[in-house]
Structure formats: structure tokens, C-alpha cells
Design an enzyme around this catalytic site. Sequence first.
Site, PDB file in Angstrom:
ATOM      1  N   ASP A   1       0.865  -1.178   0.000  1.00 28.61           N
ATOM      2  CA  ASP A   1       0.000   0.000   0.000  1.00 28.61           C
ATOM      3  C   ASP A   1       0.907   1.236   0.000  1.00 28.61           C
ATOM      4  O   ASP A   1       2.099   1.138   0.319  1.00 28.61           O
ATOM      5  CB  ASP A   1      -0.876  -0.040   1.265  1.00 28.61           C
ATOM      6  CG  ASP A   1      -1.641   1.244   1.473  1.00 28.61           C
ATOM      7  OD1 ASP A   1      -2.392   1.626   0.551  1.00 28.61           O
ATOM      8  OD2 ASP A   1      -1.498   1.879   2.543  1.00 28.61           O
TER       9      ASP A   1
ATOM     10  N   ASP B   1      -0.207   5.238   0.811  1.00 29.71           N
ATOM     11  CA  ASP B   1      -0.434   6.252   1.852  1.00 29.71           C
ATOM     12  C   ASP B   1      -0.461   5.640   3.252  1.00 29.71           C
ATOM     13  O   ASP B   1      -1.240   4.731   3.520  1.00 29.71           O
ATOM     14  CB  ASP B   1      -1.746   6.999   1.599  1.00 29.71           C
ATOM     15  CG  ASP B   1      -1.654   7.887   0.364  1.00 29.71           C
ATOM     16  OD1 ASP B   1      -0.532   8.321   0.044  1.00 29.71           O
ATOM     17  OD2 ASP B   1      -2.689   8.136  -0.274  1.00 29.71           O
TER      18      ASP B   1
ATOM     19  N   ASP C   1      -1.665  -0.457   6.054  1.00 23.38           N
ATOM     20  CA  ASP C   1      -1.980   0.186   7.333  1.00 23.38           C
ATOM     21  C   ASP C   1      -3.476   0.282   7.622  1.00 23.38           C
ATOM     22  O   ASP C   1      -3.861   0.746   8.687  1.00 23.38           O
ATOM     23  CB  ASP C   1      -1.395   1.610   7.370  1.00 23.38           C
ATOM     24  CG  ASP C   1      -2.132   2.553   6.434  1.00 23.38           C
ATOM     25  OD1 ASP C   1      -2.391   2.157   5.280  1.00 23.38           O
ATOM     26  OD2 ASP C   1      -2.487   3.662   6.871  1.00 23.38           O
TER      27      ASP C   1
HETATM   28 MG   LIG Z   1      -2.887   3.301   3.452  1.00 24.37          MG
END
Ligand SMILES: [Mg+2]
Length: 261
Positions: free
Chosen positions: A12, A14, A200
Site C-alpha cells: 500500500d 499512503d 496500514d
Molecule cells: Mg494506506
Amino acid sequence: MNSQCNLIVFTDLDGTLIDHHSYRFTAALPAIARIKAVSAGLVLASSKTAPEISRLRAEIGCEDWPAIVENGAGVLPPFVDAVPDDGDYRSIRNILAALPAQLRSCFRGFGDVSTAEIVEMTGLSPEAAALAQTRSFSEPGLWSGSAVELDRFLAALAEHGVSAQQGGRFLTLSFGTNKVDQMAKINETYRPAHTIALGDAPNDIAMLEHADHGVIIANPSRPPLPELEPEASGRITRTLEAGPAGWNTAVLDLITQLGIK
Ligand SMILES: [Mg+2]
């Protein structure tokens, strides 16, 4: 032919490889260099569009690998900066246009508004908003109707094979493939001996669970992910450091543990 490789790292962006606040990935440079040194793959996987990801992919230096774009609705092939236009986005827009006017008016998609309005809706810079609006596979938008109308809207779209994913803010319409579907296809093509996935947020969980080794990157800006079952066996781990710093430590440790040279 790249039919077999030692390792693919799926990540991922961001809050994971890219710092949540500064949008930088400097802290992850040692692990990125290590991935290249051992000839492993680095596959970016994000909600970003092809033009957004292609720019980042070139900066990171992994343009020799495909990237998963628009949350898995499509893939940006290696070495190109645009996706082949297979008409998914246009089809979704046409299906929307054919809905009863009353239902249609409750959905305000990226294709319905100006770039200035995208800036307002997202907080992106005008330049970034224009790239976010350059879509190929999926249509995010804001829903303003009732829950009953939403059910009717989703049922009408489903008749045409369009499904919807509700994110933190946007309802995103696509023909239904997700990050894991694309991850599985990339694994079929490259047949890696090992896979690592890092993320995240809740929309990364399936990818973390699908990989041989999953890493939850700490993100102090959001509530922590619930305990995942593979954490008991250590197949999924959590970093202490946030963002690219946690990413760097986790990837270096795993490459060493796996004995990849
Ligand atoms: Mg993310």
C-alpha cells in the site's frame, strides 16, 4: 522471461510506504535498494489512479513491475505511464447515465464535477486532483440519498455487473476486482517463491492475509487494526515505527529471515 522470481513485495502507499503527513518515502530507501539488489519485485497497490501511481513508481524506481491501481479495479503494466483503455470507466459512466434520473441525482461522481470541486471534496492540490480525476476502471463519488434509495441504486447497478465499495468518504463503483484479485494474477504470472504484503488500513487486510508474510504498518493517525488471526502464528506482524520507517525495518528483517541473497 520473468516466469519465476525469489520474492515480490506488495505494498500500500499512503500511511505505509509513503508518510501520512509528508508524503515522502525517504526512510524506506535502504529497503528499496535491498529489494533491487536481490532482484526481488516491488508492486505498488493503492486507490490511486494510473497517472498518479506511474509518477510515484518512477520516483521509487520500480517501473519494471506492474502496479495495482484504483484499489484493484485495474493494473498499470510495467514501463508504461498509462493503462490500456479497455473502456471500463466509460461503461460505468454509461450505466450511471441510464439509471432513473431520481436515483442518478443522488450520486455525485468524480466525472460529474470540475477539478476545482474535486479539490474541495478531497483536499488534494489542483494538479493532484486532475490526476485523481483521470480514471480508467472505477468511479468514486458522494452519496446524498437515503438508505432505501441507496439499496435501489446498488441493485440497479448490480444488474449491469457494477459493484460498490464504501470507503471512509467515497462510494466507489467498479466491475468488482480488488487488490487481492490483482495480487493473485500477478503471482500467477511471476510465480514468486515468497510474497510479502504491507499495509496500514482495513482495505489492506485481505492483501496482508493473502501474502506469505503480512506486515501491519503502525499509523498513529488512525485507530489500530483489530488483531488478525495470523498474528497468533507470526505470519502477520506489526511494526513499532510508523510509515516508511516501519516499512524499512520490516522489509530488511524479512529479506534477512528468508535468506534471500
Ligand atoms: Mg494506506
